[in-house]
Design a protein around this motif. Sequence first.
Motif, PDB file in Angstrom:
ATOM      1  N   MET A  33       0.850  -1.186   0.000  1.00  0.00           N
ATOM      2  CA  MET A  33       0.000   0.000   0.000  1.00  0.00           C
ATOM      3  C   MET A  33       0.889   1.240   0.000  1.00  0.00           C
ATOM      4  N   ASN A  34       0.314   2.352  -0.450  1.00  0.00           N
ATOM      5  CA  ASN A  34       1.020   3.618  -0.316  1.00  0.00           C
ATOM      6  C   ASN A  34       1.143   3.961   1.167  1.00  0.00           C
ATOM      7  N   ALA A  35       2.302   4.481   1.541  1.00  0.00           N
ATOM      8  CA  ALA A  35       2.551   4.777   2.955  1.00  0.00           C
ATOM      9  C   ALA A  35       1.780   6.001   3.419  1.00  0.00           C
ATOM     10  N   THR A  36       1.741   7.033   2.585  1.00  0.00           N
ATOM     11  CA  THR A  36       1.117   8.280   2.992  1.00  0.00           C
ATOM     12  C   THR A  36       0.318   8.865   1.832  1.00  0.00           C
ATOM     13  N   ARG A  64      -2.626   1.875   9.732  1.00  0.00           N
ATOM     14  CA  ARG A  64      -2.957   0.982   8.619  1.00  0.00           C
ATOM     15  C   ARG A  64      -2.037  -0.233   8.592  1.00  0.00           C
ATOM     16  N   VAL A  65      -0.753  -0.002   8.776  1.00  0.00           N
ATOM     17  CA  VAL A  65       0.200  -1.114   8.752  1.00  0.00           C
ATOM     18  C   VAL A  65      -0.092  -2.092   9.886  1.00  0.00           C
ATOM     19  N   ALA A  66      -0.329  -1.579  11.067  1.00  0.00           N
ATOM     20  CA  ALA A  66      -0.611  -2.442  12.214  1.00  0.00           C
ATOM     21  C   ALA A  66      -1.870  -3.268  11.983  1.00  0.00           C
ATOM     22  N   ALA A  67      -2.886  -2.658  11.377  1.00  0.00           N
ATOM     23  CA  ALA A  67      -4.149  -3.359  11.156  1.00  0.00           C
ATOM     24  C   ALA A  67      -3.985  -4.499  10.167  1.00  0.00           C
ATOM     25  N   VAL A  68      -3.214  -4.308   9.111  1.00  0.00           N
ATOM     26  CA  VAL A  68      -3.025  -5.363   8.112  1.00  0.00           C
ATOM     27  C   VAL A  68      -2.083  -6.437   8.637  1.00  0.00           C
ATOM     28  N   ARG A  69      -1.055  -6.043   9.367  1.00  0.00           N
ATOM     29  CA  ARG A  69      -0.142  -7.039   9.954  1.00  0.00           C
ATOM     30  C   ARG A  69      -0.903  -7.937  10.919  1.00  0.00           C
ATOM     31  N   ALA A  70      -1.953  -7.407  11.563  1.00  0.00           N
ATOM     32  CA  ALA A  70      -2.748  -8.208  12.494  1.00  0.00           C
ATOM     33  C   ALA A  70      -3.478  -9.344  11.781  1.00  0.00           C
ATOM     34  N   LEU A  71      -3.611  -9.250  10.457  1.00  0.00           N
ATOM     35  CA  LEU A  71      -4.227 -10.325   9.674  1.00  0.00           C
ATOM     36  C   LEU A  71      -3.215 -11.401   9.305  1.00  0.00           C
ATOM     37  N   ASP A  72      -1.992 -11.264   9.820  1.00  0.00           N
ATOM     38  CA  ASP A  72      -0.899 -12.201   9.535  1.00  0.00           C
ATOM     39  C   ASP A  72      -0.510 -12.151   8.061  1.00  0.00           C
ATOM     40  N   MET A  73      -0.499 -10.936   7.513  1.00  0.00           N
ATOM     41  CA  MET A  73      -0.050 -10.735   6.143  1.00  0.00           C
ATOM     42  C   MET A  73       1.237  -9.909   6.152  1.00  0.00           C
ATOM     43  N   ASP A  74       2.096 -10.189   5.190  1.00  0.00           N
ATOM     44  CA  ASP A  74       3.260  -9.332   4.989  1.00  0.00           C
ATOM     45  C   ASP A  74       2.811  -8.059   4.284  1.00  0.00           C
ATOM     46  N   VAL A  75       3.399  -6.928   4.669  1.00  0.00           N
ATOM     47  CA  VAL A  75       3.010  -5.632   4.130  1.00  0.00           C
ATOM     48  C   VAL A  75       4.248  -4.890   3.648  1.00  0.00           C
ATOM     49  N   ALA A  79       9.732   5.145  12.603  1.00  0.00           N
ATOM     50  CA  ALA A  79       8.445   4.822  13.221  1.00  0.00           C
ATOM     51  C   ALA A  79       7.911   3.475  12.744  1.00  0.00           C
ATOM     52  N   LEU A  80       8.273   3.074  11.526  1.00  0.00           N
ATOM     53  CA  LEU A  80       7.775   1.817  10.958  1.00  0.00           C
ATOM     54  C   LEU A  80       8.552   0.592  11.428  1.00  0.00           C
ATOM     55  N   GLU A  81       9.729   0.780  11.948  1.00  0.00           N
ATOM     56  CA  GLU A  81      10.582  -0.366  12.277  1.00  0.00           C
ATOM     57  C   GLU A  81       9.900  -1.402  13.172  1.00  0.00           C
ATOM     58  N   PRO A  82       9.164  -1.008  14.213  1.00  0.00           N
ATOM     59  CA  PRO A  82       8.525  -2.041  15.052  1.00  0.00           C
ATOM     60  C   PRO A  82       7.500  -2.896  14.292  1.00  0.00           C
ATOM     61  N   HIS A  83       6.980  -2.395  13.177  1.00  0.00           N
ATOM     62  CA  HIS A  83       5.965  -3.124  12.403  1.00  0.00           C
ATOM     63  C   HIS A  83       6.578  -4.080  11.383  1.00  0.00           C
ATOM     64  N   ARG A  84       7.859  -3.997  11.170  1.00  0.00           N
ATOM     65  CA  ARG A  84       8.617  -4.898  10.299  1.00  0.00           C
ATOM     66  C   ARG A  84       7.968  -5.103   8.923  1.00  0.00           C
TER      67      ARG A  84
END
Length: 394
Positions: free
Chosen positions: A160-163, A181-192, A211-216
Amino acid sequence: MTEDFGDLTVGATRSREIVRIETFAVAPRWLFVRVETRDGAVGWGEASLEGHAEAVDGAFASLRDRFIGADAERIEDVWQIAYRGGFYRGGAVLMSALSGLDQALWDLKGRRFGVPVWQLLGGRVRDRVPVYAWIGGDRPNDVVEAAQARLAQGFKAVKMNATEEIGWLDGAHAFDAALERVAAVRALDMDVALDFHGRVHKPMAKQLAAALEPHRPLFIEEPLLSENIEGLIQLSRLTTLPIALGERLYSRWEYKPFFESGAVDVIQPDLSHAGGLSECRRIATMAEAYDVAVAPHCPLGPIALGACMQLALTTPNFVIQEMSLGIHYNVGHDLLSYMRNPEVFDVKDGMVEALAGAGLGVEINEELVREVAAQPHNWRNPIWRGADGSFREW
């Protein structure tokens, strides 16, 4: 005996002469290329350069002058003459035209021998191709619902577009929605994967990457424009996130400083922009020597994707392929619209099976292409401005 063999060779060469190079600007924003030889053999390529189809179409005038009458099987010779023979070389327009011609010649040659192009390139190194799909548009929203739909289609990774549009320097609130947005999609066990789209400048890119580093995320794409190599080198030393780029680089020579500087972890050559299958294979081989992964850029049509699949199947350092199925740009016609064999791009467990058909493995509905191209598209990307009225990168 020798004379007879010589006559047969001349006859065979004459039958392989290129007699027709046609282009078709088809919706939503693609430029297809059709090459035909004297014996009636046909190959298809894709020279799509989003927003500049007319310019690329114009570049085919010189290619026709040079290659009508040329031997269609001498792909490398055609490539070298097309690249070097016109004195001025490179750039998005000329390289996109060459890309479409190159793809079409590989398609034609594979069909002549009755084998997939990957057989002509040394054979497969994998049996299936990992893929990802887009969610969210230029102003991403409803990404959870979109990601769930991609899961149902068989995908395990999305981008997805970041911003949205962002200033040279904005407040911290500019990142809040992206992180959610990243956290919500990662919660579905998908790579983003996150596409910064070159719209984020260095003062903000450093902060957003941190800021994105913890979301990998799988990678961050074009965190800065590739023209800002000094900034990319600096950013690569500040973040542990894999940096991906390359859709706006058009030859191995343009990739070279990125390999030498260590500024990139994943390259994304576009097979419709960077010299076709021939040049992108060379770029991928260079990347392997620098331990850099390959994930070709392809928000385009089925022929471009077919070419990407041939590269993926023969490239050891390939990692994942972009697919434009249902992408937000595809209005009126989608990835599979012009195909007679759409099933070859079926996704299962996040992968597409190796294409087994001759050439690029994509069967094009020529009648539909000609019908749609009768009213050629004139797609243009949007122009964005900030609240102060200044231009913002799209």
